[in-house]
Design a protein around this motif. Structure first.
Motif, PDB file in Angstrom:
ATOM      1  N   ILE A  80      -6.862   6.662  17.674  1.00  0.00           N
ATOM      2  CA  ILE A  80      -6.653   5.755  16.537  1.00  0.00           C
ATOM      3  C   ILE A  80      -7.697   5.984  15.455  1.00  0.00           C
ATOM      4  CG2 ILE A  80      -6.628   3.323  15.857  1.00  0.00           C
ATOM      5  CD1 ILE A  80      -5.449   2.665  18.585  1.00  0.00           C
ATOM      6  N   GLN A  81      -8.943   6.273  15.874  1.00  0.00           N
ATOM      7  CA  GLN A  81     -10.003   6.533  14.906  1.00  0.00           C
ATOM      8  C   GLN A  81      -9.824   7.876  14.202  1.00  0.00           C
ATOM      9  OE1 GLN A  81     -13.671   6.214  17.088  1.00  0.00           O
ATOM     10  NE2 GLN A  81     -13.518   3.976  17.343  1.00  0.00           N
ATOM     11  N   ALA A  82      -9.251   8.833  14.883  1.00  0.00           N
ATOM     12  CA  ALA A  82      -9.125  10.182  14.316  1.00  0.00           C
ATOM     13  C   ALA A  82      -7.936  10.301  13.364  1.00  0.00           C
ATOM     14  CB  ALA A  82      -9.001  11.207  15.441  1.00  0.00           C
ATOM     15  N   VAL A  83      -6.805   9.719  13.716  1.00  0.00           N
ATOM     16  CA  VAL A  83      -5.585   9.889  12.920  1.00  0.00           C
ATOM     17  C   VAL A  83      -4.829   8.579  12.838  1.00  0.00           C
ATOM     18  CG1 VAL A  83      -5.301  12.345  13.468  1.00  0.00           C
ATOM     19  CG2 VAL A  83      -4.298  10.619  14.977  1.00  0.00           C
ATOM     20  N   ASN A  84      -3.898   8.538  11.896  1.00  0.00           N
ATOM     21  CA  ASN A  84      -3.007   7.383  11.758  1.00  0.00           C
ATOM     22  C   ASN A  84      -1.717   7.693  12.514  1.00  0.00           C
ATOM     23  OD1 ASN A  84      -1.504   5.163  10.999  1.00  0.00           O
ATOM     24  ND2 ASN A  84      -2.052   5.292   8.835  1.00  0.00           N
ATOM     25  N   PHE A  85      -1.777   7.520  13.827  1.00  0.00           N
ATOM     26  CA  PHE A  85      -0.637   7.896  14.665  1.00  0.00           C
ATOM     27  C   PHE A  85       0.622   7.087  14.346  1.00  0.00           C
ATOM     28  CE2 PHE A  85       2.019   7.728  18.416  1.00  0.00           C
ATOM     29  CZ  PHE A  85       2.087   9.053  18.796  1.00  0.00           C
ATOM     30  N   PRO A  86       0.568   5.755  14.188  1.00  0.00           N
ATOM     31  CA  PRO A  86       1.808   5.005  13.897  1.00  0.00           C
ATOM     32  C   PRO A  86       2.523   5.488  12.642  1.00  0.00           C
ATOM     33  CG  PRO A  86       0.061   3.509  14.555  1.00  0.00           C
ATOM     34  CD  PRO A  86      -0.581   4.847  14.369  1.00  0.00           C
ATOM     35  N   LEU A  87       1.757   5.817  11.582  1.00  0.00           N
ATOM     36  CA  LEU A  87       2.396   6.286  10.351  1.00  0.00           C
ATOM     37  C   LEU A  87       3.046   7.646  10.558  1.00  0.00           C
ATOM     38  CD1 LEU A  87       2.998   5.871   7.378  1.00  0.00           C
ATOM     39  CD2 LEU A  87       0.763   6.863   6.831  1.00  0.00           C
ATOM     40  N   SER A  88       2.357   8.552  11.258  1.00  0.00           N
ATOM     41  CA  SER A  88       2.943   9.865  11.533  1.00  0.00           C
ATOM     42  C   SER A  88       4.177   9.731  12.425  1.00  0.00           C
ATOM     43  CB  SER A  88       1.904  10.772  12.200  1.00  0.00           C
ATOM     44  OG  SER A  88       0.798  10.988  11.354  1.00  0.00           O
ATOM     45  N   CYS A  93      10.108   9.876  12.792  1.00  0.00           N
ATOM     46  CA  CYS A  93      11.368   9.167  13.072  1.00  0.00           C
ATOM     47  C   CYS A  93      12.293   9.215  11.866  1.00  0.00           C
ATOM     48  CB  CYS A  93      11.073   7.718  13.458  1.00  0.00           C
ATOM     49  SG  CYS A  93      10.338   7.510  15.097  1.00  0.00           S
ATOM     50  N   ILE A  94      11.736   9.016  10.662  1.00  0.00           N
ATOM     51  CA  ILE A  94      12.566   9.047   9.448  1.00  0.00           C
ATOM     52  C   ILE A  94      13.198  10.425   9.263  1.00  0.00           C
ATOM     53  CG2 ILE A  94      12.507   8.902   6.934  1.00  0.00           C
ATOM     54  CD1 ILE A  94      10.291   6.794   7.226  1.00  0.00           C
ATOM     55  N   VAL A  95      12.379  11.462   9.367  1.00  0.00           N
ATOM     56  CA  VAL A  95      12.879  12.830   9.174  1.00  0.00           C
ATOM     57  C   VAL A  95      13.884  13.200  10.260  1.00  0.00           C
ATOM     58  CG1 VAL A  95      12.225  15.262   9.150  1.00  0.00           C
ATOM     59  CG2 VAL A  95      10.816  13.578   7.950  1.00  0.00           C
ATOM     60  N   THR A  96      13.553  12.906  11.513  1.00  0.00           N
ATOM     61  CA  THR A  96      14.399  13.344  12.634  1.00  0.00           C
ATOM     62  C   THR A  96      15.721  12.611  12.655  1.00  0.00           C
ATOM     63  OG1 THR A  96      12.423  13.851  13.931  1.00  0.00           O
ATOM     64  CG2 THR A  96      14.502  13.637  15.117  1.00  0.00           C
ATOM     65  N   PHE A  97      15.689  11.286  12.606  1.00  0.00           N
ATOM     66  CA  PHE A  97      16.933  10.523  12.688  1.00  0.00           C
ATOM     67  C   PHE A  97      17.795  10.730  11.456  1.00  0.00           C
ATOM     68  CE2 PHE A  97      14.410   8.086  15.797  1.00  0.00           C
ATOM     69  CZ  PHE A  97      15.315   8.070  16.837  1.00  0.00           C
ATOM     70  N   GLY A  98      17.165  10.844  10.286  1.00  0.00           N
ATOM     71  CA  GLY A  98      17.946  11.129   9.086  1.00  0.00           C
ATOM     72  C   GLY A  98      18.651  12.471   9.176  1.00  0.00           C
ATOM     73  N   ASN A  99      17.941  13.481   9.656  1.00  0.00           N
ATOM     74  CA  ASN A  99      18.537  14.812   9.789  1.00  0.00           C
ATOM     75  C   ASN A  99      19.614  14.840  10.854  1.00  0.00           C
ATOM     76  OD1 ASN A  99      18.360  17.698  11.260  1.00  0.00           O
ATOM     77  ND2 ASN A  99      17.994  17.951   9.066  1.00  0.00           N
ATOM     78  N   ARG A 236       2.059  17.691   1.748  1.00  0.00           N
ATOM     79  CA  ARG A 236       0.654  17.936   1.424  1.00  0.00           C
ATOM     80  C   ARG A 236      -0.202  16.675   1.586  1.00  0.00           C
ATOM     81  NH1 ARG A 236       0.977  22.558  -1.837  1.00  0.00           N
ATOM     82  NH2 ARG A 236       2.746  23.763  -1.062  1.00  0.00           N
ATOM     83  N   ARG A 237       0.386  15.526   1.486  1.00  0.00           N
ATOM     84  CA  ARG A 237      -0.381  14.284   1.543  1.00  0.00           C
ATOM     85  C   ARG A 237      -0.512  13.810   2.993  1.00  0.00           C
ATOM     86  NH1 ARG A 237       2.925  11.163  -3.286  1.00  0.00           N
ATOM     87  NH2 ARG A 237       2.386  12.634  -4.965  1.00  0.00           N
ATOM     88  N   PRO A 238      -1.691  13.275   3.358  1.00  0.00           N
ATOM     89  CA  PRO A 238      -1.889  12.809   4.742  1.00  0.00           C
ATOM     90  C   PRO A 238      -0.913  11.709   5.145  1.00  0.00           C
ATOM     91  CG  PRO A 238      -3.999  13.029   3.618  1.00  0.00           C
ATOM     92  CD  PRO A 238      -2.940  13.225   2.575  1.00  0.00           C
ATOM     93  N   GLU A 239      -0.540  10.840   4.196  1.00  0.00           N
ATOM     94  CA  GLU A 239       0.367   9.736   4.541  1.00  0.00           C
ATOM     95  C   GLU A 239       1.797  10.203   4.775  1.00  0.00           C
ATOM     96  OE1 GLU A 239       0.012   9.883   0.011  1.00  0.00           O
ATOM     97  OE2 GLU A 239      -1.311  10.008   1.772  1.00  0.00           O
ATOM     98  N   LYS A 240       2.096  11.460   4.484  1.00  0.00           N
ATOM     99  CA  LYS A 240       3.437  12.003   4.695  1.00  0.00           C
ATOM    100  C   LYS A 240       3.527  12.863   5.954  1.00  0.00           C
ATOM    101  CE  LYS A 240       5.685  10.721   0.869  1.00  0.00           C
ATOM    102  NZ  LYS A 240       6.982  10.031   0.864  1.00  0.00           N
ATOM    103  N   MET A 241       2.431  13.064   6.654  1.00  0.00           N
ATOM    104  CA  MET A 241       2.409  13.985   7.786  1.00  0.00           C
ATOM    105  C   MET A 241       3.302  13.507   8.923  1.00  0.00           C
ATOM    106  SD  MET A 241      -1.516  15.280   8.246  1.00  0.00           S
ATOM    107  CE  MET A 241      -2.265  16.388   7.052  1.00  0.00           C
ATOM    108  N   THR A 242       3.998  14.478   9.525  1.00  0.00           N
ATOM    109  CA  THR A 242       4.749  14.200  10.747  1.00  0.00           C
ATOM    110  C   THR A 242       3.846  14.451  11.958  1.00  0.00           C
ATOM    111  OG1 THR A 242       5.602  16.465  10.726  1.00  0.00           O
ATOM    112  CG2 THR A 242       6.962  14.773   9.692  1.00  0.00           C
ATOM    113  N   LEU A 243       4.369  14.184  13.134  1.00  0.00           N
ATOM    114  CA  LEU A 243       3.542  14.292  14.336  1.00  0.00           C
ATOM    115  C   LEU A 243       2.968  15.692  14.572  1.00  0.00           C
ATOM    116  CD1 LEU A 243       5.408  11.998  16.895  1.00  0.00           C
ATOM    117  CD2 LEU A 243       3.175  11.637  15.855  1.00  0.00           C
TER     118      LEU A 243
END
Length: 294
Positions: A80-88, A93-99, A236-243
């Motif tokens: 949790i301290q290293a990365v924003n796992f819930p956002l990734s 989920c958005i990318v996978t289920f949408g596709n 390119r943005r950290p808030e857009k990163m996937t897992l």
């Protein structure tokens, strides 16, 4: 290693002798071999789950730990301290289920059209479609990136969802399933009853395609969920990163907390296991459909 090879050789000889003695022995030997292969394939997953509960020093120890440790809470806090796992996770989920939803819709329509409708150039068009499957995806990386840039889809999920929503393999898969499992007489009977073409597809054909939907959906789910190259080029943005991108950021040049990394990897793999187990019945029937002609 020499002892292990001798043991495997002895087991193979014993199984060969058992399979020759009695017909039941052949079936027992087959199940033992399949069980052994399944065990080998499950070992990496098991070790990942085990390492998710140990510290980095314990992971590097020899002999390696073969049972669960007590460091799972610390690994969770470090992750949790290293990365924003819930956002990734949400981004994946958005990318996978949408596709997956778009792929199932467009590929089933395309496969149904190739299997049922007779239109000029159908065979040529299908041959061209199959030809595109023989071109490696890496050969089109640069044109694909330029196209996404021209459309203004950099740093957006559209570039990961829309371009592959009607892929050649999905159309081929659905076309083969429709040919083997959708009687043309059923479609003609629905037309005689006054059903429109869309009504026939959604009310008559779609329920028959459930096994094909499950098989293609799982395969597409795994491919998109694990995809690394396309998100690496687009996002390119950290808030857009996937897992997959998030896991890559946890590997540092000055040291990596492999306990936290294994915990994050375990959390990333669990949706794949759940998806497969929930649709395994339809998945297997979809794979074997049409394998036997009556």
């Amino acid at each position: 290693m020499k002892t292990l090879l001798i043991g495997i050789l002895i087991i193979a000889v014993v199984l060969a002798v058992i399979s020759k003695i009695h017909p039941i022995g052949k079936k027992v030997s087959l199940y033992i071999v399949l069980g052994f292969i399944a065990l080998i394939m499950l070992i990496p997953f098991y070790m990942m789950f085990v390492m998710a509960t140990h510290t980095t020093s314990e992971i590097y120890s020899f002999p390696p730990a073969m049972w669960f440790g007590t460091n799972i809470v610390t690994n969770l806090k470090n992750m949790i301290q290293a990365v924003n796992f819930p956002l990734s996770f949400l981004n994946s989920c958005i990318v996978t289920f949408g596709n997956v939803i778009l792929v199932l819709f467009f590929c089933s329509i395309g496969g149904y059209a190739f299997a049922v409708y007779q239109f000029p150039g159908r065979k040529v068009l299908f041959a061209v479609l199959l030809g595109t499957m023989m071109v490696p995806w890496t050969a089109g990386i640069i044109p694909w990136f330029i196209m996404m840039s021209k459309l203004g889809w950099l740093n957006s999920f559209q570039a990961l969802i829309i371009p592959s929503c009607a892929n050649a393999f999905g159309i081929f898969w659905m076309r083969q399933y429709c040919q083997n499992n959708v009687p043309v007489s059923l479609v003609e009977a629905a037309r005689i009853d006054g059903c429109s073409e869309w009504t026939i597809f959604f009310r008559v054909i779609a329920p028959i395609l459930k096994p094909a939907y499950a098989s293609l959906g799982i395969m597409q789910f795994v491919n998109v969920w694990n995809d690394f190259m396309q998100p690496l080029m687009i996002l390119r943005r950290p808030e857009k990163m996937t897992l997959p991108l998030m896991l890559k950021t946890m590997v540092g040049d000055r040291g990596t907390d492999y306990g936290a990394l294994m915990f994050a990897s375990t959390c990333a793999v669990l949706p794949l296991l759940i998806a497969f187990l929930s649709a395994s019945k339809f998945f297997m029937s979809g794979l074997t459909s049409g394998a036997v002609k009556e």
